[in-house]
Motif scaffolding. Structure first.
Motif, mmCIF file in Angstrom:
data_model
loop_
_atom_site.group_PDB
_atom_site.id
_atom_site.type_symbol
_atom_site.label_atom_id
_atom_site.label_comp_id
_atom_site.label_asym_id
_atom_site.label_seq_id
_atom_site.Cartn_x
_atom_site.Cartn_y
_atom_site.Cartn_z
ATOM 1 N N LEU A 185 -37.664 20.715 162.955
ATOM 2 C CA LEU A 185 -36.533 21.269 163.709
ATOM 3 C C LEU A 185 -36.143 22.627 163.150
ATOM 4 O O LEU A 185 -35.961 23.596 163.892
ATOM 5 C CB LEU A 185 -35.345 20.297 163.656
ATOM 6 N N GLU A 186 -36.043 22.701 161.839
ATOM 7 C CA GLU A 186 -35.680 23.959 161.182
ATOM 8 C C GLU A 186 -36.730 25.042 161.442
ATOM 9 O O GLU A 186 -36.385 26.209 161.665
ATOM 10 C CB GLU A 186 -35.506 23.731 159.679
ATOM 11 N N ASP A 187 -37.999 24.664 161.457
ATOM 12 C CA ASP A 187 -39.060 25.634 161.749
ATOM 13 C C ASP A 187 -38.926 26.202 163.162
ATOM 14 O O ASP A 187 -39.089 27.405 163.370
ATOM 15 C CB ASP A 187 -40.447 25.004 161.575
ATOM 16 N N TYR A 188 -38.647 25.339 164.134
ATOM 17 C CA TYR A 188 -38.470 25.821 165.506
ATOM 18 C C TYR A 188 -37.226 26.718 165.607
ATOM 19 O O TYR A 188 -37.254 27.757 166.278
ATOM 20 C CB TYR A 188 -38.366 24.661 166.495
ATOM 21 N N GLU A 189 -36.145 26.307 164.958
ATOM 22 C CA GLU A 189 -34.934 27.135 164.988
ATOM 23 C C GLU A 189 -35.182 28.483 164.314
ATOM 24 O O GLU A 189 -34.725 29.523 164.805
ATOM 25 C CB GLU A 189 -33.761 26.386 164.336
ATOM 26 N N ASP A 190 -35.906 28.470 163.198
ATOM 27 C CA ASP A 190 -36.267 29.720 162.517
ATOM 28 C C ASP A 190 -37.125 30.603 163.413
ATOM 29 O O ASP A 190 -36.958 31.823 163.430
ATOM 30 C CB ASP A 190 -37.014 29.437 161.206
ATOM 31 N N TYR A 191 -38.057 30.002 164.132
ATOM 32 C CA TYR A 191 -38.906 30.780 165.033
ATOM 33 C C TYR A 191 -38.031 31.543 166.036
ATOM 34 O O TYR A 191 -38.236 32.741 166.262
ATOM 35 C CB TYR A 191 -39.908 29.884 165.772
ATOM 36 N N LEU A 192 -37.090 30.833 166.642
ATOM 37 C CA LEU A 192 -36.227 31.482 167.628
ATOM 38 C C LEU A 192 -35.422 32.614 166.986
ATOM 39 O O LEU A 192 -35.336 33.717 167.542
ATOM 40 C CB LEU A 192 -35.290 30.457 168.284
ATOM 41 N N LYS A 193 -34.860 32.337 165.804
ATOM 42 C CA LYS A 193 -34.048 33.368 165.116
ATOM 43 C C LYS A 193 -34.885 34.581 164.753
ATOM 44 O O LYS A 193 -34.474 35.718 165.002
ATOM 45 C CB LYS A 193 -33.427 32.793 163.832
ATOM 46 N N THR A 194 -36.028 34.366 164.167
ATOM 47 C CA THR A 194 -36.838 35.488 163.669
ATOM 48 C C THR A 194 -37.524 36.266 164.794
ATOM 49 O O THR A 194 -38.002 37.369 164.564
ATOM 50 C CB THR A 194 -37.895 35.015 162.648
ATOM 51 N N HIS A 195 -37.562 35.684 165.982
ATOM 52 C CA HIS A 195 -38.151 36.382 167.125
ATOM 53 C C HIS A 195 -37.081 36.860 168.108
ATOM 54 O O HIS A 195 -37.396 37.262 169.232
ATOM 55 C CB HIS A 195 -39.180 35.484 167.827
ATOM 56 N N GLY A 196 -35.826 36.815 167.669
ATOM 57 C CA GLY A 196 -34.731 37.314 168.486
ATOM 58 C C GLY A 196 -34.549 36.563 169.798
ATOM 59 O O GLY A 196 -34.115 37.135 170.791
ATOM 60 N N GLN A 197 -34.866 35.280 169.779
ATOM 61 C CA GLN A 197 -34.760 34.468 170.989
ATOM 62 C C GLN A 197 -33.546 33.544 170.918
ATOM 63 O O GLN A 197 -33.084 33.179 169.845
ATOM 64 C CB GLN A 197 -36.034 33.634 171.178
ATOM 65 N N ARG A 198 -33.064 33.174 172.055
ATOM 66 C CA ARG A 198 -31.867 32.342 172.186
ATOM 67 C C ARG A 198 -32.211 30.858 172.064
ATOM 68 O O ARG A 198 -33.159 30.385 172.680
ATOM 69 C CB ARG A 198 -31.253 32.649 173.557
ATOM 70 N N GLN A 199 -31.419 30.166 171.256
ATOM 71 C CA GLN A 199 -31.498 28.705 171.241
ATOM 72 C C GLN A 199 -30.503 28.218 172.276
ATOM 73 O O GLN A 199 -29.377 28.709 172.346
ATOM 74 C CB GLN A 199 -31.156 28.143 169.852
ATOM 75 N N TRP A 200 -30.935 27.290 173.091
ATOM 76 C CA TRP A 200 -30.062 26.798 174.152
ATOM 77 C C TRP A 200 -28.772 26.267 173.556
ATOM 78 O O TRP A 200 -28.791 25.404 172.659
ATOM 79 C CB TRP A 200 -30.745 25.713 174.960
ATOM 80 N N GLU A 201 -27.668 26.750 174.063
ATOM 81 C CA GLU A 201 -26.366 26.365 173.528
ATOM 82 C C GLU A 201 -25.820 25.129 174.246
ATOM 83 O O GLU A 201 -26.230 24.813 175.360
ATOM 84 C CB GLU A 201 -25.375 27.528 173.599
#
Length: 185
Positions: A85-101
């Protein structure tokens, strides 16, 4: 008469296993498509997804003789998914992508789909043409659902252990019954 060695059942019927199988397949696809094979994260994500799935299998197999091992391995599966889960969240953060809120249409739709579908083929078709951020968000929702299922599974295992005891207690009960039956005229 109570059996010493319990039949462990079919882990493939467990919803937690089915979800983790989907998560594993999505993760392999995601990593192959969006990460470099030389990136350490590639191996980490695939191994965390695999561990989530495989520890359920191993825990179910161990349940025949060890409630303690089963509980530990189900918890390891849960921990592996938290790492993923943390890896996927990191991917979104480091690629400037939005995590669904919370409350977003995408999140609510995926939660509903996650409750309705547990088959890998459905999700492989769903992600086939989706961009990385969408696939990462889909995986995040499924991981959270699997985490909840594993938590409920651990609660059930705890309840079962408290009501019925473990393997050693079962051995003692069965042996005591055998002795009582032999002593009767």
């Amino acid at each position: 008469m109570e059996k010493l060695i319990r039949h462990t059942g079919n882990y493939k019927n467990l919803l937690s296993y089915q979800k983790t199988d989907v998560i594993f397949c999505i993760t392999v696809q995601f990593c192959n498509k969006f990460l470099s094979k030389t990136d350490r994260t590639f191996d980490q994500m695939v191994q965390a997804a695999r561990s989530g799935k495989q520890n359920i299998i191993e825990g179910c197999a161990a349940s025949a003789t060890s409630s303690k091992t089963e509980i530990k391995l189900i918890n390891v599966a849960k921990a592996s998914l938290q790492e993923l889960l943390e890896d996927y969240e990191d991917y979104l953060k480091t690629h400037g992508q939005r995590q669904w809120e919370e409350g977003s249409v995408e999140l609510e739709t995926m939660r509903r789909l996650g409750r309705e579908h547990s088959d890998t083929d459905y999700y492989m078709q769903l992600i086939a043409t989706r961009p990385a951020a969408t696939i990462a968000n889909i995986a995040i929702v499924l991981i959270k659902q699997a985490d909840y299922l594993l938590f409920r599974q651990l609660e059930r295992l705890e309840k079962d252990f408290l009501q019925n005891g473990g393997f050693t207690e079962r051995m003692y009960r069965i042996r005591s019954e055998q002795r009582k039956n032999k002593e009767k005229p």
